[in-house]
Design an enzyme around this catalytic site. Structure first.
Site, short mmCIF file in Angstrom:
data_model
loop_
_atom_site.label_atom_id
_atom_site.label_comp_id
_atom_site.label_asym_id
_atom_site.label_seq_id
_atom_site.Cartn_x
_atom_site.Cartn_y
_atom_site.Cartn_z
N ASP A 218 0.84 -1.21 0.00
CA ASP A 218 0.00 0.00 0.00
C ASP A 218 0.88 1.26 0.00
O ASP A 218 1.87 1.33 0.74
CB ASP A 218 -0.86 -0.04 1.27
CG ASP A 218 -1.97 0.99 1.28
OD1 ASP A 218 -2.85 0.92 0.40
OD2 ASP A 218 -1.97 1.88 2.15
N GLU A 270 14.97 -14.48 1.24
CA GLU A 270 15.24 -15.54 2.23
C GLU A 270 14.31 -16.73 2.01
O GLU A 270 14.52 -17.81 2.55
CB GLU A 270 15.01 -15.00 3.65
CG GLU A 270 15.97 -13.90 4.07
CD GLU A 270 15.48 -13.15 5.32
OE1 GLU A 270 14.60 -13.66 6.04
OE2 GLU A 270 15.99 -12.02 5.54
C1 NOJ Z 1 -4.55 2.78 -0.91
C2 NOJ Z 1 -5.64 1.82 -0.61
O1 NOJ Z 1 -5.93 1.06 -1.74
C3 NOJ Z 1 -6.81 2.64 -0.13
O2 NOJ Z 1 -7.99 1.88 -0.06
C4 NOJ Z 1 -6.44 3.25 1.18
O3 NOJ Z 1 -7.50 4.09 1.62
C5 NOJ Z 1 -5.17 4.08 1.08
N1 NOJ Z 1 -4.14 3.43 0.32
C6 NOJ Z 1 -4.62 4.39 2.43
O4 NOJ Z 1 -4.10 3.22 3.03
#
Ligand code: NOJ
Length: 558
Positions: A218, A270
């Site tokens: 993310d 790893e």
């Molecule tokens: C991207 C994620 O896909 C989204 O759903 C989220 O709100 C934001 N990053 C923050 O983590």
């Protein structure tokens, strides 16, 4: 940790991820075994064989970790446990084991840019003194102005409003501010802090030990902020996930982030060569994004340029070529994606007639609402074009049913922080997150047995349920099943693209033994050769109408 009893996958002879079709499960909305209205891991496990039947290679699950769910699980309070909403660690083990038994690889979602404000570290930090080690894991700063009453800089949250929230000292007086690029309940970590880095190594190993085959990462363009945290005003049309600027911003696309990915790549190493990292990095243009997938960094990056491309023949050809060039230049496969849990579903998005900045969502009062049939026709055509391309493709749950965005969610039911942080000015992402329909004539369309659903499901979805479409010639589900079968049989994932001549308004290419022809907005096209699959009906004269894609058998010698 107890030893896991899942069947190991056969050792890969090739790098499976270069060609894989990966299906995104949004756990809240996939299948709900305990009937509380929110999907869960046992629900997922019980439905996995349908994904095997669909023909995908792997699943990616949005976060199911302990979380107060202020951003639907992207606000993690404990990275090494499962939220009771979704089940237990034993349920996660069972889900991974079942997926592997079926030959499906499992990608977990990891959220390193920020934690939840309920994470033990943040709780410790707000109780600690300014300047303490506990605070150094996050980004706390004194405010500007005479009494520190102004935020430390002008950064805005991607969800709207300021990116800073002021703390309150134990005696009730206002203290320092902390940074949150997303919701105020999602404080950003300070990735220059070695303790933060070490802890995430531990989290990676925790899930790798449990058998996951990789991570979708993310906000992979975030993590490192420019020294001194200078003011910055992003371009007006920056997408909701931010980072759409062509140059680095002080909070996205900073060079230092690549050290983190090299470190993570080494951790994955790893475990052999089969585990992968996939970057969610809203970076453009594509040659810049390719930095995320250099040989010692991540394996894949989501191709948001393709997702965002308008329905336009020249534009599509351009973005496809640019993707192959950019990713190819660093030896990475291109990925392709049309929908996910952050964007308007492509069965609706492709027929919007007004501007809709990414992440703003659509609702009853949005201008230029889509025409359903047109959106679905284009979505099917775009999908069939996408699945004919070499590389790896991502599908988002429900697109195989042709689900549109749910536009008419009552305001009172909306849950996305975007909706609240913009006081309803942006509808946000709830419309693409509605629980999916499995059976047309039962409670909650088979999402669960009780009929409860955390977001309301539209009445018309009975006609789109999986069982209504299964075995029905011409249904969206059967188109996906046939395309995935052919893609595998014809080796399209590992193939090579060769452009073919096409009239204005159309796109044509050849991949191995298959010719892919998309009529975007041209007059009906005569088709030369055996039609293997088409995204919609041909004309009475067997021509390919606009908003339709066909796969044709390549005639040897032509
Ligand atoms: C991207 C994620 O896909 C989204 O759903 C989220 O709100 C934001 N990053 C923050 O983590």
């Amino acid at each position: 940790m107890t030893a896991l009893a899942h069947t190991p996958l056969a050792p890969a002879t090739t790098e499976w991820w270069r060609t894989a079709v990966i299906y995104q499960i949004y756990p809240r909305s996939f299948a709900d075994a305990n009937g509380d209205g929110i999907g869960d891991l046992p629900g997922i496990t019980s439905r996995l064989e349908h994904l095997k039947d669909l023909g995908v290679d792997a699943i990616w699950l949005s976060p199911f970790y302990t979380s107060p769910q202020r951003d639907a699980g992207y606000d993690v309070a404990d990275y090494c446990d499962v939220d009771p909403l979704f089940g237990t660690l034993a349920d996660a083990d069972a889900m991974i084991a079942r997926a592997h038994e079926l030959g499906l690889r499992v990608i977990a979602d990891i959220v390193p840019n920020h934690t939840s404000d309920q994470h033990a570290w943040f709780q410790e930090a707000i109780a600690a003194e300014p300047g303490s080690n506990a605070r150094a894991r996050y980004i706390f700063r004194p405010g500007r102005g005479e009494a520190g009453e102004l935020p430390p800089n002008n950064w805005e949250s991607i969800f709207g409003g300021p990116a800073w929230t002021r703390t309150t000292l134990p005696d009730g007086t206002p203290g320092d501010w902390y940074l949150h690029l997303f919701d105020s309940t999602q404080p950003d970590l300070d990735w220059t802090n070695e303790e933060v880095r070490e802890d995430f190594d531990r989290v990676l190993r925790f899930w790798l030990d449990r058998g996951v085959d990789g991570f979708r990462v993310d906000v992979a363009h975030g993590l490192i902020k420019e020294d001194g945290l200078p003011d910055f005003t992003p371009a007006e049309d920056g997408g909701s996930m931010g980072g759409d600027e062509v140059a680095p911003t002080p909070y996205f696309g900073q060079e230092g982030v690549h050290d983190v990915w090299r470190r993570w790549r080494a951790v994955l190493g790893e475990y052999g060569t089969d585990r992968i990292l996939a970057a969610e990095a809203w970076i453009h243009p594509l040659p810049r994004m390719a930095k995320w997938v250099r040989p010692d960094e991540m394996h894949q990056a989501f191709n948001f340029a393709f997702l965002a491309a308008p329905w336009d023949a020249d534009g599509l050809r351009g973005v496809i070529q640019e993707s192959l060039d950019a990713f190819g230049s660093v030896g990475a496969p291109s990925t392709w994606v049309l929908s996910n849990h952050d964007v308007v579903r492509h069965a609706s998005r492709m027929a919007l007639t007004a501007e809709n900045p990414q992440g703003h969502g659509i609702g009853p009062a949005s201008p230029g609402l889509p025409i359903a049939d047109l959106g679905l026709a284009r979505a099917r055509a775009a999908t069939l074009m996408m699945l004919g391309l070499p590389g790896s493709a991502y599908l988002y749950q429900g697109e195989e049913l042709g689900l549109p965005e749910h536009v008419f969610i009552p305001d009172a039911d909306r849950q996305d922080p975007t909706w609240f942080r913009t006081a309803g000015e942006r509808y946000g992402r709830d419309g693409c997150r509605v629980p999916i329909p499995w059976e047309g004539d039962v409670a909650a369309y088979g999402f669960n047995a009780t009929g409860a659903s955390w977001l309301p499901q539209p009445d018309e979805w009975a006609n789109l349920a999986r069982d209504t479409q299964l075995g029905v010639e011409g249904s969206t589900l059967e188109m996906y099943r046939a395309a995935l079968r052919l893609r595998r049989d014809e080796g399209l994932g590992e193939g090579e693209l060769r452009w073919e001549d096409a009239p204005a308004g159309a796109v044509a290419f050849r991949n191995g033994g298959v010719r892919v022809v998309t009529n975007v907005d041209a007059a009906p096209l005569a088709l030369d050769g055996e039609v293997l699959l088409a995204s919609g009906p041909l004309t009475a004269a067997d021509e390919l109408p606009a908003d339709t894609t066909a796969w044709l058998r390549v005639v040897p010698g032509r």
